[in-house]
Each structure stands twice: as structure tokens, then as C-alpha cells.
Design a protein around this motif. Structure first.
Motif: not given
Length: 385
Positions: A314, A317-318, A321, A352, A361-362, A364
């Protein structure tokens, strides 16, 4: 980075795997990359092992579906079946596809380019990388000790399902009167466990887990580079580096082997966590030592996997960003707004770690832990009722 932090552990794993002859490739010392072995006998032996691992897993399943087994026996046997069947599917490569090997080579090549551009400015080890190294060592211990603990458990309880000895109708009589037969059956079964686990865990640990950690480390390195941006050329270099990471992420997700490993991991490890937690809590008196030691060991591995690895997944992804947001915050660093830079940043997509049509993601890791704990409690309540 893979070449500095994880390559020594990977080389050690390769040496052990070569003993069992369960790998169809070798590490080229001249280039430092993986390549397919030139030995035709080793390639044939590897294909035989692939078939044997699937056959062995199917045999365990057939024996496990025996209706006469108790709940305790099914819980014990299902743990081993999940491990061996999952690793057999992960290691399956009968057509000798190069894509798993090329994933590791792509990380090594990517890091070689970084060192070539500026040998003094490379990603440094961080706390997450150190935690991953400890987890890999723990994984190596588990892979080496699991067949040994299985052998000891079958020495004291030779008729434990779903292993091969339990399929003999007069198993108890044979195990007491002719122990040599039990040793003859357990020895190849232990060898089977080692070669399944060593090759399957190689891709699980060093292709998937280390791959996720490396992508996250590159993003953290990019963030430090963005903080030192002073002009348009520096910003453009950071965007080019992000796009290089993006290409690496696309190749990682597009690898057919990765597409098979991630769904298996997301399904099997939570299931293993639920069952091993249930065995450790409710069946600790029903499973004697030393066989019982298998279940706390597997439970610890699966919990760390479901928390650490999915959190790192996760974080990709973050982290991407955050990197793109830092590139857009030009005014805060005293730089003038630039439409071209802004358009280049806008053209970069978020990274991702995908499985199927979804991605990690966060939420999960929290969702999976909530599911595992809830199902474990349900099993305990059902058993106590």
C-alpha cells in the motif's frame, strides 16, 4: 536496494536450492544477473520436480478429503496442504518461462544505472529495508526447519494425515512392527518438502516481497531528490526518474508469474493465519511436541506477511502520490510555476501493486487482519460449542 541489501541473502538461498537441484537458472558471476542454466539434465530434473510437487499436493488433498478424519486432524493437515499446494503453484514453470528471472534482473539493471550516473548518490538502507531483511532471515529459517519438524512429528506420530504413511490401511501396525518402512517413506517426503519450499519461497521472498520493498525504496530516494530541486533541469531529472520507476512497476505488474503469486498470497496467507491461530489456541493440547512447533512458526510468518508486506504494498501507492505532490509544490520551494513541468507531472500515473482488477491500498492490511481475527474467533466458538 536489491544489489546491496538483499543480494547476499539471495545468493545464500541459491546455494541451498542448487543442492536440491530445484532451480533452472544460475547467477552469472561475470554480469551479476540471472540466466537459464545450460545443463539439460538439470532442466529435465526441474520439470520432473514440478510434476512431482503437483502430484504430491493432489495426494495430500485426496487424503485430506477422507470423511473419517477428526476436526483436529483436518486442521493440522490443511495447514500443510495449503503450504505445499501454494508453493507448488508458485514454483510451477514447466515451460521454463524467463519472466520471473527477468523481474529480478530488471531491479539489478535499474540499480546499476543509478550507480553509473552518480556512484555517490544511491538509495540508502532504511528502517523498512532492515525489517525486510530480518523477515527474509525468518523466512529462510522457516523454509529450512519446516520439513525437519514435519519429519520429527511423523516420527512420533507416523499416521498423521494427510501424509503418505497415513494412507496405508494398517498404518499403526506397520509403524510399530517395521519402523524402517516409516523411515523409507518419510525421507523422500522430507526431500519433497525441501525442494518445494526452497524454490517456491525463492520467488515469493525475492521476486514479490523484495520487489515491493525495492520500488518503495526508489520512491523514498526520489522524495529526497525532489527536496533538493533548485531549477528546471533538476525537476525534469526527477520526473524522468519517476517515469523509470513507473516502467519498472508496469513490468512488475505485467509479469505473468507475479499475476499468479499475488492472488495466491492474498488468499493463502490469511487462510493459514486463521487456521494456525485456531490450532495454537484451541488444539494446543491435542498436538504434541515437537510437531506443535510448526504452527506457531507458520502463524508468526503469516501475521508478519499480512501486516508488513501488504503495508509496504500500500505504501507504493501512497508514496507515488506523495512524490507527485512534492513535484507540484514549486512555490513552497521558491520556484516559479511552470506549465510544462506541471503537465509532465500530470501525465505520470500513480503506482500500484495490482492483483487482478484491484490493487493494495492503505485499508487492505486492516481489512485482512479484521477478517482473520473474526474468523479465528468464530472457529474457536464453534469448537467450544
Amino acid at each position: 536496494m536489491f544489489s546491496t541489501d538483499f543480494l547476499p541473502i539471495f545468493k545464500f538461498h541459491l546455494k541451498i536450492a542448487h543442492i536440491f537441484g530445484c532451480i533452472p537458472f544460475t547467477l552469472d558471476h561475470s554480469t551479476g544477473w540471472l540466466r537459464k542454466t545450460q545443463s539439460h539434465s538439470r532442466l529435465k530434473f526441474f520439470k520432473v520436480q514440478c510434476l512431482l510437487s503437483i502430484l504430491y499436493s493432489f495426494t495430500l488433498l485426496v487424503n485430506l478429503l477422507n470423511g473419517s478424519l477428526s476436526l483436529t486432524q483436518k486442521a493440522e493437515g490443511f495447514v500443510f496442504f495449503l503450504i505445499y499446494s501454494g508453493m507448488s503453484l508458485i514454483r510451477w514453470n514447466y515451460k521454463l518461462d524467463n519472466s520471473p528471472m527477468q523481474v529480478i534482473n530488471s531491479f539489478l539493471h535499474f540499480e546499476a544505472d543509478i550507480r553509473h550516473k552518480d556512484p555517490t548518490n544511491v538509495p540508502k538502507s532504511n528502517l523498512i529495508t532492515k525489517a525486510m531483511k530480518h523477515f527474509l532471515v525468518m523466512g529462510e529459517v522457516t523454509v529450512a526447519s519446516l520439513p525437519v519438524l514435519q519429519f520429527l512429528m511423523l516420527t512420533y506420530r507416523p499416521c498423521t494425515p494427510p501424509f503418505l504413511m497415513s494412507m496405508i490401511p494398517s498404518c499403526i501396525v506397520v509403524s510399530k512392527q517395521q519402523r524402517i518402512i516409516g523411515v523409507i517413506i518419510r525421507s523422500p517426503e522430507t526431500w519433497m518438502g525441501w525442494h518445494i519450499l526452497y524454490f517456491g519461497s525463492m520467488w515469493l521472498l525475492f521476486e514479490l516481497f523484495v520487489g515491493i520493498d525495492c520500488i518503495l525504496s526508489y520512491l523514498r530516494f526520489l522524495e529526497s531528490q525532489i527536496q533538493s530541486v533548485r531549477n528546471e533541469d533538476d525537476a525534469d531529472d526527477c520526473i524522468q526518474f519517476y517515469r523509470a520507476i513507473q516502467v519498472l512497476e508496469k513490468y512488475f505488474n505485467a509479469c505473468p508469474h507475479i499475476k499468479r503469486i499475488i492472488p495466491l498470497t492474498v488468499f493463502i496467507t490469511p487462510t493459514l493465519q486463521i487456521i494456525t491461530q485456531y490450532v495454537c489456541i484451541s488444539l494446543r493440547d491435542a498436538v504434541p511436541l515437537p510437531g506443535f512447533l510448526v504452527f506457531p512458526l507458520i502463524a508468526a510468518d503469516t501475521i508478519i506477511n499480512n501486516v508488513l508486506i501488504l503495508t509496504l504494498g500500500s505504501g507504493v501507492h501512497s508514496g507515488s502520490q506523495k512524490a507527485l505532490q512534492l513535484l507540484n509544490r514549486r512555490k513552497q520551494r521558491g520556484l516559479k510555476p511552470d506549465r510544462i513541468i506541471r503537465r509532465k507531472v500530470k501525465s505520470c500515473s500513480l503506482l500500484k501493486i495490482r492483483f487482478g482488477s484491484n490493487f493494495i491500498d492503505r485499508g487492505t492490511p486492516l481489512v485482512i487482519q479484521d477478517f482473520c481475527m473474526g474468523q479465528t474467533v468464530n472457529l474457536i466458538l464453534i469448537n467450544s460449542g
